[in-house]
Design a protein around this motif. Structure first.
Motif: not given
Length: 447
Positions: A224-237, A248-249
């Motif tokens: 809640x403190x920040x304006x944008x929250x990005x989630x970076x994901x990926x499979x290990x293999x 994203x505000x």
């Protein structure tokens, strides 16, 4: 006469209590209750505040200019680029490529004449420089500062155009008790970064850790403190990496950024449909193609289903890429409305290449894939499916059908199955209109 009421707030979940307790009654965290700022209350028990309301039409608001990051896929997710004074939190599992992505962003912005500061509390300057040299990111205008004293680091950051803090869990402030990474320390460190960004107008990026459960580490208040929250994901293999905006505000949260990890760093995937659909026809049953929307673009997603007889009284249901409850719901619709029983079969469903489908317009392709697997009848490879399926077995129209069909025609599909209720107009390819699942199965899965 005005009195004050003391309150205690959980730094993990935000639960408020009038008494001090050792364990939060809501989330169960120990030692997370902290004294909150007293709230002045009048005799009647209502909070004493002074409100000055303004009409929204009378407010003079200017559109804030965007600052390009230098990476098109990242700009797509952000909504066009960074905002002056905006604070972005990017999180992901260790090794997914957060630092690599941000180092590429810093180098791209520095190459365009911006002064950039990369603050690291976890790595040494030598380690970061080695990564930069390996990726070919050695450029003027990019400075490194490896420092655990956040206050002095933020003081130095005020002379730059763009700042990265890696990571917010690695710093400790003197204003709070506890060790670095504790909820109170993370909250205070993030607030100091937010205050610096807002007061100086510098776009700031914070790197956050991920817990074993896949959640952002630290108190929930951090998001809640920040304006944008990005989630970076990926499979290990897998070399594929996905970037989504959880918050994203300044723009949409529906866009998806797709990258591929190479020996030269993260490269943007320009044709996602080729990534999630291989175009090979093996003549197997249980394969159907959906055209889901990911933000402002449509991609081809290959749905794979497998059904096998089970010797156990409780058949197994496994899903990758869609929610298990969604799979069970569509299996129930197929059995009740179309007479395709699955109670004696184990059913496995997979979305190829690790894509996670949330678009309801993929329901029709999922049902076609399941019916094809349960009856062992292959689906023609030149057809795709676009539509939402209701509990009555009806096929509902999908949003932006023309955009989906245009993408399907570009990658080589000849026919598409859509809802009969879709508006009639000229489409770029042949369409087959169906009103229910029963009609669909009579065309493609009958035997």
């Amino acid at each position: 006469m005005v009195k004050e009421i003391s309150k205690y707030k959980c730094s993990e979940c935000g639960f408020t209590s009038l008494t001090m307790v050792g364990k939060c009654p809501k989330c169960g965290a120990w030692g997370s209750m902290e004294a909150d700022t007293p709230v002045p209350v009048n005799k009647k028990g209502s909070v004493s505040t002074v409100r000055a309301a303004k009409p929204i039409r009378g407010l003079d608001v200017e559109e804030q200019p965007r600052i390009p990051s230098g990476i098109a896929e990242l700009d797509r997710v952000l909504g066009g680029g960074w905002i002056s004074g905006g604070v972005t939190l990017i999180s992901g599992e260790p090794g997914v490529g957060k630092s690599t992505l941000l180092l590429q962003v810093c180098a791209a912005m520095a190459a365009k004449g911006k002064s950039v500061l990369y603050i690291s509390g976890e790595e040494s300057s030598g380690q970061i420089a080695l990564r930069g040299r390996r990726l070919g990111l050695m450029t003027n205008g990019l400075d490194l500062l490896c420092e655990n004293d956040l206050l002095s680091a933020l003081e130095a950051a005020k002379d730059y155009d763009f700042v990265v803090v890696d990571s917010v869990q690695a710093f400790r402030t003197d204003d709070e008790n506890g060790w670095a990474g504790s909820p109170s320390q993370v909250k205070q460190a993030a607030q100091m970064c937010v205050d610096m960004a807002k007061s100086s107008g510098i776009p700031t990026v914070l790197v956050g850790h991920i817990t074993k459960s896949g959640q952002i580490a630290g108190p929930k208040l951090l998001e809640h403190q920040v304006d944008v929250v990005l989630l970076f994901t990926g499979e290990h293999d897998s070399p594929n990496r996905l970037l989504r905006a959880e918050k994203n505000r300044y723009g949409s949260t529906e866009e998806l950024g797709i990258f591929e990890m190479t020996d030269k760093g993260l490269c943007a995937v320009t044709d996602p449909s080729k990534l999630y659909w291989n175009g090979n026809d093996l003549g197997n049953s249980g394969v159907a193609i959906a055209m889901p929307l990911e933000g402002s673009r449509s991609i081809a997603a290959e749905i794979q289903a497998l059904a096998s007889m089970t010797p156990f009284p409780y058949p197994r249901r496994t899903a990758r890429g869609i929610e298990l409850n969604r799979l069970q719901l569509l299996l129930a619709v197929l059995e009740r409305r179309c007479g395709i029983a699955s109670r004696t079969s184990d059913v496995y469903l997979n979305v190829a290449a690790g894509l996670n489908l949330k678009d309801p317009a993929a329901d029709l392709a999922i049902c076609a894939s399941l019916a094809s697997a349960l009856r062992d009848v292959p689906i023609p490879p030149d057809v795709c499916f676009i539509g939402e399926v209701g509990l009555a077995g009806e096929v509902r129209p999908a949003a932006r059908t023309r955009m989906r069909l245009k993408e399907a025609e570009r990658i080589g599909f000849k026919r598409a199955v859509i809802s009969r209720r879709t508006p009639k107009e000229e489409y770029p390819m042949e369409v087959i209109r169906v009103a229910s699942l029963r009609e669909l199965l009579a065309i493609f899965v009958s035997r």
